[in-house]
Design a protein around this motif. Structure first.
Motif, PDB file in Angstrom:
ATOM      1  N   GLY A  33      70.861  63.156  18.216  1.00 43.22           N
ATOM      2  CA  GLY A  33      72.047  63.968  17.929  1.00 43.22           C
ATOM      3  C   GLY A  33      71.731  65.164  17.042  1.00 43.22           C
ATOM      4  O   GLY A  33      72.390  66.193  17.093  1.00 43.22           O
ATOM      5  N   ARG A  77      76.748  57.441  20.502  1.00 38.69           N
ATOM      6  CA  ARG A  77      77.234  58.365  19.482  1.00 38.69           C
ATOM      7  C   ARG A  77      78.301  57.692  18.615  1.00 38.69           C
ATOM      8  O   ARG A  77      78.940  56.735  19.037  1.00 38.69           O
ATOM      9  CB  ARG A  77      77.814  59.616  20.151  1.00 38.69           C
ATOM     10  CG  ARG A  77      76.776  60.384  20.964  1.00 38.69           C
ATOM     11  CD  ARG A  77      77.412  61.536  21.704  1.00 38.69           C
ATOM     12  NE  ARG A  77      78.437  61.098  22.632  1.00 38.69           N
ATOM     13  CZ  ARG A  77      79.503  61.822  22.969  1.00 38.69           C
ATOM     14  NH1 ARG A  77      79.682  63.022  22.460  1.00 38.69           N
ATOM     15  NH2 ARG A  77      80.395  61.349  23.815  1.00 38.69           N
ATOM     16  N   HIS A  78      78.486  58.230  17.412  1.00 37.23           N
ATOM     17  CA  HIS A  78      79.484  57.665  16.486  1.00 37.23           C
ATOM     18  C   HIS A  78      80.859  57.596  17.152  1.00 37.23           C
ATOM     19  O   HIS A  78      81.584  56.619  16.990  1.00 37.23           O
ATOM     20  CB  HIS A  78      79.574  58.503  15.210  1.00 37.23           C
ATOM     21  CG  HIS A  78      78.281  58.586  14.448  1.00 37.23           C
ATOM     22  ND1 HIS A  78      77.319  57.598  14.487  1.00 37.23           N
ATOM     23  CD2 HIS A  78      77.775  59.540  13.649  1.00 37.23           C
ATOM     24  CE1 HIS A  78      76.310  57.938  13.723  1.00 37.23           C
ATOM     25  NE2 HIS A  78      76.554  59.115  13.206  1.00 37.23           N
ATOM     26  N   ARG A 107      80.684  63.487  14.425  1.00 38.35           N
ATOM     27  CA  ARG A 107      80.690  62.179  15.108  1.00 38.35           C
ATOM     28  C   ARG A 107      80.542  62.333  16.627  1.00 38.35           C
ATOM     29  O   ARG A 107      80.154  61.383  17.304  1.00 38.35           O
ATOM     30  CB  ARG A 107      81.977  61.421  14.770  1.00 38.35           C
ATOM     31  CG  ARG A 107      82.107  61.074  13.296  1.00 38.35           C
ATOM     32  CD  ARG A 107      83.109  59.968  13.057  1.00 38.35           C
ATOM     33  NE  ARG A 107      84.474  60.404  13.251  1.00 38.35           N
ATOM     34  CZ  ARG A 107      85.329  60.710  12.275  1.00 38.35           C
ATOM     35  NH1 ARG A 107      84.922  60.645  11.010  1.00 38.35           N
ATOM     36  NH2 ARG A 107      86.568  61.067  12.532  1.00 38.35           N
ATOM     37  N   ASN A 108      80.869  63.522  17.144  1.00 38.86           N
ATOM     38  CA  ASN A 108      80.669  63.767  18.581  1.00 38.86           C
ATOM     39  C   ASN A 108      79.196  63.908  18.946  1.00 38.86           C
ATOM     40  O   ASN A 108      78.849  63.872  20.122  1.00 38.86           O
ATOM     41  CB  ASN A 108      81.400  65.050  19.015  1.00 38.86           C
ATOM     42  CG  ASN A 108      82.893  64.836  19.196  1.00 38.86           C
ATOM     43  OD1 ASN A 108      83.345  63.706  19.375  1.00 38.86           O
ATOM     44  ND2 ASN A 108      83.664  65.918  19.152  1.00 38.86           N
ATOM     45  N   ARG A 109      78.334  64.133  17.959  1.00 41.21           N
ATOM     46  CA  ARG A 109      76.913  64.361  18.243  1.00 41.21           C
ATOM     47  C   ARG A 109      76.013  63.278  17.633  1.00 41.21           C
ATOM     48  O   ARG A 109      75.006  62.911  18.228  1.00 41.21           O
ATOM     49  CB  ARG A 109      76.455  65.723  17.686  1.00 41.21           C
ATOM     50  CG  ARG A 109      77.044  66.938  18.365  1.00 41.21           C
ATOM     51  CD  ARG A 109      76.455  67.200  19.735  1.00 41.21           C
ATOM     52  NE  ARG A 109      75.008  67.302  19.731  1.00 41.21           N
ATOM     53  CZ  ARG A 109      74.235  67.089  20.796  1.00 41.21           C
ATOM     54  NH1 ARG A 109      74.782  66.753  21.942  1.00 41.21           N
ATOM     55  NH2 ARG A 109      72.929  67.219  20.721  1.00 41.21           N
ATOM     56  N   THR A 111      74.139  59.979  16.382  1.00 41.47           N
ATOM     57  CA  THR A 111      73.887  58.735  17.110  1.00 41.47           C
ATOM     58  C   THR A 111      73.546  57.586  16.166  1.00 41.47           C
ATOM     59  O   THR A 111      73.071  57.793  15.054  1.00 41.47           O
ATOM     60  CB  THR A 111      72.713  58.888  18.098  1.00 41.47           C
ATOM     61  OG1 THR A 111      71.510  59.093  17.348  1.00 41.47           O
ATOM     62  CG2 THR A 111      72.945  60.052  19.057  1.00 41.47           C
TER      63      THR A 111
END
Lengths: 292, 161
Positions: A33, A77-78, A107-109, A111
């Motif tokens: 990420g 990912r988160h 959080r979209n990226r 991991t």
């Protein structure tokens, strides 16, 4: 504030990634990420000569249950941990913890594997792995290596991963019927790194603990289990006993000092978390126990 | 191999084929290679949110992605959302409520706010603050920004779809 020059290779298989790692050794960094690596590179705290981008490796994705084990791929990912029904059902601790990690765009990226391999002592997910007694699966050229979370985290940004290995997945024992989870942290602002935090899983029966794993973070160079939790196993829990155990826990610690908090402030916050965590776990256990 | 690498992607609906050095982040790529200067660069380490863009429909920090990582992906910037009219009502609400002063954070604020409004049609003020917690504004004190987003959510609920 710009990263220095580096080479970049996008790999198409784990095999290819491992080949590149063994070729470049410690001069290489794996990129997943990038939400911890790229800030560090922009600040020139690290300057790898080559980035090996594993972002396309589908075999490192996915969340699945196999008998009593929840397996989560390293590239999860988160945001996927946050929204996964399997995680919510079998490891609710992770769903709770992820809400405290940074902000939606990050959080979209970011991991799971990236967070664990980075091993920031103030990070949430490493402590969760310790509390859940996770097994971390490392992939090397000689095959897989299974590492207990308690052995995996070895210091500030230091793990048991070898320079030519990559983190492939984690395996977690799924939550049992009488098991309860708890997560809380203190931070200056929501989304910041914690000043002190706790991630815990317990088994509660007849108003007491038959199992209790409390993993604290941001209070040492790695996440640590509270030894004082042993005082609370298989006994009738009283407020005095909790108070004694939380004092004993404070004495176990020698927290680091920085601009965010002094050592004694961290010890105090950790003791408060210890007490709140025990009380919350008991209350949750009674709630579920009473219903069953 | 520190030479420029070829990348192909879609930016605001247009196909882009260019060569770029691996060290160039997405924010600098958008600004300096494509002259899309609506994406702002503040802290360059993921804290301030001024560089927020969409990649494959999800908001990300453009300073924490390399341009070479966006190969094969779809990027939308504030220019794209503005030109398509997607955020026209949000922009009006920001103007009406004085939800910007210097304007530096505004593109990132709009990207993050629109992301929330796509997921929630009735967000509480608390949820708005939570979703915008990674976007810094040094002028407004946030109150007017939260007002503008709340007002936009309200007016969108009354709009036939």
């Amino acid at each position: 504030m710009k990263a220095s020059a580096f080479d970049y290779a996008r790999v198409a298989s784990i095999h290819h990634a491992l080949e590149m790692l063994s070729l470049h050794g410690e001069q290489a960094k794996l990129l997943s990420g990038g939400q911890s690596l790229l800030p560090a590179m922009n600040l020139r705290l690290v300057s790898p000569q080559i980035l090996i981008d594993i972002g396309d490796l589908a075999e490192l994705r996915g969340i699945a249950v196999d008998s009593d084990v929840l397996r989560i791929g390293a590239l999860t990912r988160h945001v996927e941990l946050l929204t996964s029904h399997l995680v919510a059902a079998h490891a609710p601790l992770l769903s709770d913890a992820v809400k405290h990690i940074a902000h939606p765009a990050i959080r979209n990226r970011g991991t799971l594997g990236g967070s664990l391999a980075h091993a920031d002592p103030a990070a949430e997910l490493p402590a969760c792995m310790l509390a859940l007694n996770a097994t971390i699966i490392a992939c090397g050229r000689d095959g897989e290596r299974r590492i207990a979370a308690a052995e995996f985290f070895q210091g500030i940004y230091a793990t048991a991963l070898r320079p030519d290995e990559l983190l492939a997945a984690v395996e977690l024992p799924i939550a049992r019927q009488n098991s309860v989870d708890f997560f809380q942290e203190f931070a200056r602002r929501h989304g910041d790194y914690a000043l002190a935090g706790v991630a815990a899983r317990a088994s509660v029966a007849s108003g007491g603990f038959s199992k209790l794993r409390m993993a604290f973070f941001a209070i040492a160079d790695r996440p640590v289990l509270a030894n004082a939790a042993a005082k609370l196993l298989n006994v009738a829990i009283t407020p005095e006993l909790i108070a004694d155990a939380s004092v004993a826990f404070g004495n176990e610690l020698n927290p680091p000092e920085d601009q965010q908090a002094s050592s004694s402030m961290r010890r105090h916050l950790a003791s408060v978390l210890f007490r709140r965590c025990v009380e919350a776990l008991l209350a949750r256990g009674r709630l579920y126990g009473g219903a069953g | 191999m520190t030479a420029p690498m070829p990348i192909s992607l879609e930016v605001n609906g247009e196909r882009v084929d260019l060569h770029v050095l691996p060290r160039v982040n997405l924010a600098d790529f958008l600004r300096e290679h494509l002259h899309l200067t609506g994406t702002h660069v503040g802290c360059e380490h993921g804290v301030c949110g001024a560089c927020t863009v969409r990649v494959n429909g999800e908001i990300v920090r453009a300073c924490l992605m390399l341009a070479v990582q966006v190969h094969g992906k779809t990027v939308q910037t504030i220019e794209g959302l503005s030109d398509s009219g997607e955020v026209a009502d949000l922009q009006s609400a920001f103007r009406e409520r004085n939800a910007l002063q210097c304007g530096y954070c505004t593109p990132g604020m709009l990207m993050a706010a629109e992301d929330l409004l796509k997921q929630q049609n009735e967000p509480s003020r608390e949820l708005i603050r939570e979703h915008l917690s990674g976007n810094y504004c040094r002028c407004t004190g946030y109150q007017a920004i939260v007002d503008a987003i709340e007002a936009t959510a309200h007016s969108r609920r009354g709009r036939p779809r």
